[in-house]
Motif scaffolding. Structure first.
Motif, PDB file in Angstrom:
ATOM      1  N   ALA A   1     -46.207  42.959  -7.394  1.00 23.30           N
ATOM      2  CA  ALA A   1     -46.416  41.865  -6.438  1.00 23.30           C
ATOM      3  C   ALA A   1     -46.854  42.401  -5.079  1.00 23.30           C
ATOM      4  CB  ALA A   1     -45.130  41.031  -6.298  1.00 23.30           C
TER       5      ALA A   1
ATOM      6  N   GLN B   1     -49.554  32.945   0.164  1.00 27.90           N
ATOM      7  CA  GLN B   1     -48.955  32.861  -1.173  1.00 27.90           C
ATOM      8  C   GLN B   1     -48.609  34.245  -1.724  1.00 27.90           C
ATOM      9  OE1 GLN B   1     -51.853  31.078  -0.346  1.00 27.90           O
ATOM     10  NE2 GLN B   1     -50.545  29.301   0.082  1.00 27.90           N
ATOM     11  N   THR B   2     -49.561  35.174  -1.677  1.00 25.52           N
ATOM     12  CA  THR B   2     -49.304  36.500  -2.260  1.00 25.52           C
ATOM     13  C   THR B   2     -48.219  37.246  -1.493  1.00 25.52           C
ATOM     14  OG1 THR B   2     -51.061  37.535  -0.946  1.00 25.52           O
ATOM     15  CG2 THR B   2     -51.655  36.696  -3.135  1.00 25.52           C
TER      16      THR B   2
ATOM     17  N   LYS C   1     -44.791  35.703  -2.349  1.00 24.43           N
ATOM     18  CA  LYS C   1     -44.374  36.116  -3.692  1.00 24.43           C
ATOM     19  C   LYS C   1     -43.905  37.571  -3.706  1.00 24.43           C
ATOM     20  CE  LYS C   1     -47.183  32.854  -6.361  1.00 24.43           C
ATOM     21  NZ  LYS C   1     -48.326  32.700  -7.307  1.00 24.43           N
TER      22      LYS C   1
ATOM     23  N   TYR D   1     -36.734  29.293  -1.112  1.00 22.41           N
ATOM     24  CA  TYR D   1     -38.142  29.393  -1.546  1.00 22.41           C
ATOM     25  C   TYR D   1     -38.368  28.568  -2.812  1.00 22.41           C
ATOM     26  CZ  TYR D   1     -42.329  31.634  -3.546  1.00 22.41           C
ATOM     27  OH  TYR D   1     -43.563  31.884  -4.110  1.00 22.41           O
ATOM     28  N   TYR D   2     -37.498  28.745  -3.799  1.00 20.67           N
ATOM     29  CA  TYR D   2     -37.687  28.045  -5.066  1.00 20.67           C
ATOM     30  C   TYR D   2     -37.309  26.569  -4.987  1.00 20.67           C
ATOM     31  CZ  TYR D   2     -38.673  32.425  -7.476  1.00 20.67           C
ATOM     32  OH  TYR D   2     -39.252  33.604  -7.885  1.00 20.67           O
TER      33      TYR D   2
ATOM     34  N   ASN E   1     -41.114  29.608   2.751  1.00 21.12           N
ATOM     35  CA  ASN E   1     -41.447  31.025   2.637  1.00 21.12           C
ATOM     36  C   ASN E   1     -40.487  31.887   3.451  1.00 21.12           C
ATOM     37  OD1 ASN E   1     -43.601  30.534   0.947  1.00 21.12           O
ATOM     38  ND2 ASN E   1     -45.132  30.596   2.586  1.00 21.12           N
TER      39      ASN E   1
END
Length: 415
Positions: free
Chosen positions: A323, A334-335, A338, A402-403, A408
């Motif tokens: 990641a 996004q990256t 993650k 986050y989930y 973020n």
């Protein structure tokens, strides 16, 4: 050969700068060679690790071998002559060295993090100059954290502009690697409150490093107090670190993945010593009806559990490395998020298995394992000390937010 400090801990005596090794450092060719060299060095570092911890002996020769091996430049980009190995490989290298000696494993953490930051924020001329120094074998310590601030991100160290250089004043602590570094990156604020890395020469007038690290763990990380009294740093070595956190970049995840790798190494070392002690020194329990402690079904089950958890932590650390590689190649909201979340998962698991393995060692190995001659408590002391760097209780909450809510993680080196 190792080096005993000339001054006792807490003496307040300044430590003079160290001489650089002769010749330039080796430049590693690829990921496979990085792993192979890490294993070779670990085999050299492991035999003296307990004595260095017990006597708090500086690993001068070991550190020279480590930085000259090329492992301290493995994330220099290929465009500037570096190996640019994956962060999967980099985290494995740190874990391999940390299993042999976690103090040595921790020493390049800030160095490699700042190399990554230079890639992110420096202009081309600065990249060429600083990467060339790193490839030649220059070791970066750190003077980042401060002792008395309200939060870790609050800095009182500042610099003033003086034309072709800046002048830095302040006081730092937790300065891992500074004692035997060649240069010391200092986090200092400009007149707008922005944080920069002012990379000072270790022997610069006004830069004093004091050997007063008195923690019960990670005892030979060459840390302590750094005093900065009108230290001059050329602007060629003034890196705008704040730019790595005013937009999504992989910098925070890179600093953090190495912390997780250190803890994985500590866990592996504790498990290996548990197995060795149970097989060679522990006695079977009186009611067990067996001859050897290694035949005890409860011990077998416990070693199995520790091994599974360590293997799971290692697998998640690899996933986090992938990641991070994606976030380095294509940094966006996004990256990067993650990568941060993946690294937090690894940090949670490696923290928990390091502490669990270092504690379980004594339960499984028995009373004899507590004798000072074995120094097995160093695993718990190292695990407990290093995992305090940033609390995993906060990481659980950030991952959950986050989930659950799509929030973020914050962008800073502790996240």
């Amino acid at each position: 050969m190792t080096v005993q400090p000339k001054h006792p801990v807490g003496s307040g005596e300044p430590v003079p700068p160290v001489e650089r090794p002769e010749g330039k450092a080796y430049i590693i060719k690829d990921d496979a060679e990085a792993i192979a060299i890490a294993h070779d060095l670990a085999a050299q570092f492991r035999p003296g690790a307990s004595e260095r911890d017990r006597e708090r002996i500086w690993p001068k020769d070991e550190l020279d071998a480590f930085s000259q091996s090329g492992l301290w430049s493995i994330n220099v980009p290929k465009a500037y002559g570096g190996p640019e190995v994956s962060y999967v490989t980099l985290s494995r290298v740190i874990a391999i060295i940390s299993e042999a000696d976690p103090s040595l494993g921790q020493l390049p953490q800030n160095h490699l993090g700042i190399v990554a930051a230079i890639r992110t924020v420096s202009d081309e001329e600065q990249k060429r100059q600083l990467f060339a120094e790193v490839l030649a074998g220059t070791r970066l310590g750190n003077a980042i954290s401060e002792f008395g601030s309200k939060r870790a991100v609050d800095f009182e160290t500042k610099f003033t502009d003086a034309g072709d250089h800046v002048v830095v004043n302040g006081r730092k602590f937790y300065a891992t690697g500074a004692l035997l570094a060649h240069r010391v990156p200092i986090v200092a604020l400009d007149d707008q409150g922005r944080a920069w890395y002012a990379i000072a020469d270790r022997g610069a007038p006004g830069l004093t490093v004091i050997d007063d690290w008195s923690s019960f763990g990670q005892r030979t990380t060459l840390s302590g107090t750094v005093i900065l009294d009108n230290v001059k740093v050329p602007k060629t070595h003034l890196v705008p670190g704040y730019k790595g956190y005013d937009r999504p970049t992989a910098d925070s995840a890179i600093f953090q993945i190495m912390q997780a790798a250190i803890d994985l190494g500590i866990a592996r070392a504790a498990i290996a010593d548990t197995i060795d002690f149970v097989k060679t020194k522990s006695r079977a329990w009186v009611d067990s009806g067996i001859d050897r402690a290694s035949q005890d079904p409860y011990t077998i089950q416990a070693v199995g559990e520790l091994s599974v958890r360590a293997n799971a932590a290692e697998a998640v650390l690899d996933l986090a490395g992938h990641a991070v590689d994606r976030a380095v190649a294509e940094p966006n909201e996004q990256t990067v998020a993650k990568a941060q979340i993946a690294v937090m998962g690894a940090k949670i698991l490696t923290t928990e298995i390091a502490i669990q393995a270092a504690t379980k060692l004594f339960e499984l190995a028995g009373t004899r394992s507590t004798l000072a001659e074995h120094n097995l408590d160093r695993h718990w002391r190292n695990a407990r000390t290093h995992t305090l760097h940033d609390p995993v209780r906060w990481k659980y909450a950030i991952v959950g937010n986050y989930y659950l809510n799509g929030v973020n993680p914050p962008l800073h080196a502790w996240s």
